[in-house]
Design a protein around this motif. Sequence first.
Motif, PDB file in Angstrom:
ATOM      1  N   ARG A  52      -2.629   5.883  -3.150  1.00  7.27           N
ATOM      2  CA  ARG A  52      -1.460   5.583  -2.414  1.00  7.27           C
ATOM      3  C   ARG A  52      -1.785   5.386  -0.815  1.00  7.27           C
ATOM      4  NH1 ARG A  52       2.075   8.072   0.707  1.00  7.27           N
ATOM      5  NH2 ARG A  52       1.194  10.122  -0.034  1.00  7.27           N
ATOM      6  N   LYS A 122       3.261   0.083   0.491  1.00  4.28           N
ATOM      7  CA  LYS A 122       3.861  -0.129   2.035  1.00  4.28           C
ATOM      8  C   LYS A 122       2.506  -0.258   2.751  1.00  4.28           C
ATOM      9  CE  LYS A 122       7.798   2.791   2.012  1.00  4.28           C
ATOM     10  NZ  LYS A 122       7.800   3.624   0.677  1.00  4.28           N
ATOM     11  N   ASP A 145      -3.401   1.387  18.359  1.00  2.00           N
ATOM     12  CA  ASP A 145      -4.745   2.151  18.285  1.00  2.00           C
ATOM     13  C   ASP A 145      -5.101   3.547  18.797  1.00  2.00           C
ATOM     14  OD1 ASP A 145      -6.623  -0.130  17.048  1.00  2.00           O
ATOM     15  OD2 ASP A 145      -5.370  -1.048  18.606  1.00  2.00           O
ATOM     16  N   ALA A 148      -3.055   5.262  15.962  1.00  2.00           N
ATOM     17  CA  ALA A 148      -4.006   5.222  14.872  1.00  2.00           C
ATOM     18  C   ALA A 148      -5.186   6.260  15.092  1.00  2.00           C
ATOM     19  CB  ALA A 148      -4.691   3.887  14.756  1.00  2.00           C
ATOM     20  N   GLN A 152      -6.328   9.414  12.793  1.00  2.00           N
ATOM     21  CA  GLN A 152      -7.454   9.189  11.767  1.00  2.00           C
ATOM     22  C   GLN A 152      -8.783  10.070  12.131  1.00  2.00           C
ATOM     23  OE1 GLN A 152      -7.992   4.989  11.884  1.00  2.00           O
ATOM     24  NE2 GLN A 152      -5.881   4.365  11.069  1.00  2.00           N
ATOM     25  N   PHE A 214       3.545   7.780  12.976  1.00  2.00           N
ATOM     26  CA  PHE A 214       3.163   9.222  12.489  1.00  2.00           C
ATOM     27  C   PHE A 214       3.874   9.529  11.229  1.00  2.00           C
ATOM     28  CE2 PHE A 214       1.539   8.957  16.913  1.00  2.00           C
ATOM     29  CZ  PHE A 214       0.283   9.472  16.524  1.00  2.00           C
ATOM     30  N   ASN A 237       2.783  15.424  10.445  1.00  3.99           N
ATOM     31  CA  ASN A 237       3.269  13.933  11.347  1.00  3.99           C
ATOM     32  C   ASN A 237       3.848  14.727  12.512  1.00  3.99           C
ATOM     33  OD1 ASN A 237       3.170  13.124   8.571  1.00  3.99           O
ATOM     34  ND2 ASN A 237       5.173  12.356   8.358  1.00  3.99           N
ATOM     35  N   ILE A 287      10.549   0.152   6.756  1.00  6.01           N
ATOM     36  CA  ILE A 287       9.566   0.402   5.627  1.00  6.01           C
ATOM     37  C   ILE A 287      10.138   0.017   4.389  1.00  6.01           C
ATOM     38  CG2 ILE A 287       8.427   2.356   6.965  1.00  6.01           C
ATOM     39  CD1 ILE A 287       9.420   4.300   5.004  1.00  6.01           C
TER      40      ILE A 287
HETATM   41  N1  3HC Z   1       4.548   3.040   8.146  1.00  8.63           N
HETATM   42  C1  3HC Z   1       5.112   2.810   6.603  1.00  8.63           C
HETATM   43  N2  3HC Z   1       5.292   3.641   5.786  1.00  8.63           N
HETATM   44  C2  3HC Z   1       5.316   4.731   6.377  1.00  8.63           C
HETATM   45  C3  3HC Z   1       4.919   5.147   7.512  1.00  8.63           C
HETATM   46  C4  3HC Z   1       4.798   4.130   8.590  1.00  8.63           C
HETATM   47  N3  3HC Z   1       4.403   4.506   9.862  1.00  8.63           N
HETATM   48  N4  3HC Z   1       4.996   6.727   7.589  1.00  8.63           N
HETATM   49  C5  3HC Z   1       5.403   7.170   6.296  1.00  8.63           C
HETATM   50  N5  3HC Z   1       5.578   6.067   5.737  1.00  8.63           N
HETATM   51  C6  3HC Z   1       6.063   6.197   4.169  1.00  8.63           C
HETATM   52  C7  3HC Z   1       5.070   6.769   3.390  1.00  8.63           C
HETATM   53  O1  3HC Z   1       4.061   6.249   2.949  1.00  8.63           O
HETATM   54  C8  3HC Z   1       5.932   7.547   2.175  1.00  8.63           C
HETATM   55  O2  3HC Z   1       6.056   6.378   1.534  1.00  8.63           O
HETATM   56  P1  3HC Z   1       5.620   6.347   0.023  1.00  8.63           P
HETATM   57  O3  3HC Z   1       6.046   7.549  -0.730  1.00  8.63           O
HETATM   58  O4  3HC Z   1       6.179   4.956  -0.649  1.00  8.63           O
HETATM   59  O5  3HC Z   1       4.272   6.050   0.123  1.00  8.63           O
HETATM   60  C9  3HC Z   1       7.210   7.827   2.993  1.00  8.63           C
HETATM   61  O6  3HC Z   1       7.021   6.916   4.316  1.00  8.63           O
HETATM   62  C10 3HC Z   1       7.268   9.257   3.393  1.00  8.63           C
HETATM   63  O7  3HC Z   1       6.178   9.595   4.333  1.00  8.63           O
HETATM   64  P2  3HC Z   1       5.424  11.022   4.331  1.00  8.63           P
HETATM   65  O8  3HC Z   1       5.181  11.654   5.681  1.00  8.63           O
HETATM   66  O9  3HC Z   1       5.698  11.673   3.281  1.00  8.63           O
HETATM   67  O10 3HC Z   1       3.974  10.091   3.857  1.00  8.63           O
HETATM   68  P3  3HC Z   1       2.333  10.662   3.908  1.00  8.63           P
HETATM   69  O11 3HC Z   1       2.171  12.327   3.714  1.00  8.63           O
HETATM   70  O12 3HC Z   1       1.649   9.609   3.347  1.00  8.63           O
HETATM   71  O13 3HC Z   1       2.051  10.419   5.695  1.00  8.63           O
HETATM   72  C11 3HC Z   1       1.163   8.787   6.980  1.00  8.63           C
HETATM   73  C12 3HC Z   1       2.426   9.040   6.145  1.00  8.63           C
HETATM   74  C13 3HC Z   1       0.997   9.449   8.235  1.00  8.63           C
HETATM   75  C14 3HC Z   1       1.181   7.388   7.544  1.00  8.63           C
HETATM   76  C15 3HC Z   1      -0.067   9.037   6.318  1.00  8.63           C
HETATM   77  O14 3HC Z   1       0.056   8.201   4.687  1.00  8.63           O
HETATM   78  C16 3HC Z   1      -1.302   8.462   6.606  1.00  8.63           C
HETATM   79  O15 3HC Z   1      -2.239   9.351   7.483  1.00  8.63           O
HETATM   80  N6  3HC Z   1      -2.039   7.424   6.424  1.00  8.63           N
HETATM   81  C17 3HC Z   1      -3.353   7.067   6.781  1.00  8.63           C
HETATM   82  C18 3HC Z   1      -3.305   6.292   8.072  1.00  8.63           C
HETATM   83  C19 3HC Z   1      -2.569   5.137   7.934  1.00  8.63           C
HETATM   84  O16 3HC Z   1      -2.242   4.638   7.013  1.00  8.63           O
HETATM   85  N7  3HC Z   1      -2.604   4.391   9.244  1.00  8.63           N
HETATM   86  C20 3HC Z   1      -2.139   2.946   9.194  1.00  8.63           C
HETATM   87  C21 3HC Z   1      -1.939   3.166  10.647  1.00  8.63           C
HETATM   88  S1  3HC Z   1      -2.200   1.457  11.228  1.00  8.63           S
HETATM   89  C22 3HC Z   1      -3.827   1.350  11.406  1.00  8.63           C
HETATM   90  O17 3HC Z   1      -4.570   2.238  11.071  1.00  8.63           O
HETATM   91  C23 3HC Z   1      -4.570   0.013  11.735  1.00  8.63           C
HETATM   92  C24 3HC Z   1      -5.387   0.130  12.936  1.00  8.63           C
HETATM   93  O18 3HC Z   1      -5.727  -1.034  13.364  1.00  8.63           O
HETATM   94  C25 3HC Z   1      -4.512   0.284  14.417  1.00  8.63           C
END
Ligand code: 3HC
Length: 334
Positions: A52, A122, A145, A148, A152, A214, A237, A287
């Motif tokens: 996921r 998502k 960024d 991010a 990250q 976040f 977060n 979202i």
């Molecule tokens: N956007 C979309 N959905 C989000 C979100 C956001 N900013 N923040 C949380 N959510 C969603 C989660 O995916 C979850 O939905 P799901 O159960 O359907 O998957 C729900 O909201 C509840 O959130 P939680 O806090 O419980 O979820 P997580 O523990 O997964 O934490 C997160 C969310 C911090 C975004 C984590 O998934 C994460 O660290 N992900 C990895 C980093 C990432 O995805 N970064 C994307 C940023 S953009 C990027 O990197 C591009 C670069 O070029 C800038």
Amino acid sequence: MYAQMVKTDAARVRSLDEMEPQERAFQERIDAGQKIEPKEWMPEGYRKTLVRQISQHAHSEIVGQLPEGNWITRAPTLERKAILLAKVQDEAGHGLYLYCAAETLGISRDQMYEQLHSGKAKYSSIFNYPTLTWADIGAIGWLVDGAAIMNQVPLQRCSYGPYARAMVRICKEESFHQRQGYDALMRMVKGTPAQKAMVQDALNRWWWPSLMMFGPSDDASVHSAQSMAWKIKQNSNDELRQKFVDQTVPQAKYLGLTIPDPDLKWNEEKGGHDFGEPDWEEFFNVIAGNGPCNAERLDARKKAWNDGAWFRDGLTAHAEKAADRRAAAKIAAE
Ligand code: 3HC
């Protein structure tokens, strides 16, 4: 109140005593800081959580190309255009590393794309906002960024080896992205009053969506507790959001900009800034697919997939013919 409404299925993190022997041994390895590799046993929940998160992360990189790609033809100088082109290409590369990392967990690239195109998976909320001016491109580099990277860098220590290793390279490139964004804005704030006003306007529109990157507040985060116990996430977060605010406020000051938050102030006692609450209703709306650009972003991705069908078919046909030729040559040689 919204927060309480959405946190419905937060799994309680089980203690070692409550686990079956195999799961307990797995958790002990995590607790000892060992990396988990693809062919090793893992609880189904751990695998699903990684699929996921990594696939959502990959989709964010790919969809994240769209708001910036929109400005490649309109970059103000040749130098800025070359930088933006390189950045957008980097995002494609990040997506590919991450799709590969997710594939090691038993999901195919086609399945992940299907989940993106159907709206099941998502991608980051931030990419559902429009890029209206050139200053938005600088603001994306600086804030998006920047956020991010904050999120990250700890993922480089994620317990799952392929994800952790992918993040090492991604983070190096993201820090170049952040620097180029800040540099572009620095030039603009030293320009005409209209240019400086354009930068302030970009900050006004991107600040709150950047804080939302976040994820929901800790009391509404469904997955954080378990993901932290598995060392997929190292920080909550809210912890990362706080660090981002503390890092970004002096940078805004240096640019001579005002952060659009009347509640923002330094709190000596906690050694950090107090700041206002993001509009969580807006976040959950985005979202859920109802942000300003959700439909446009998904349509663009689906069009790219459909337009590329002839190329994928060609590659498959070529691979099949090459395999047939190799098989025929082997028979002839025997
Ligand atoms: N956007 C979309 N959905 C989000 C979100 C956001 N900013 N923040 C949380 N959510 C969603 C989660 O995916 C979850 O939905 P799901 O159960 O359907 O998957 C729900 O909201 C509840 O959130 P939680 O806090 O419980 O979820 P997580 O523990 O997964 O934490 C997160 C969310 C911090 C975004 C984590 O998934 C994460 O660290 N992900 C990895 C980093 C990432 O995805 N970064 C994307 C940023 S953009 C990027 O990197 C591009 C670069 O070029 C800038």
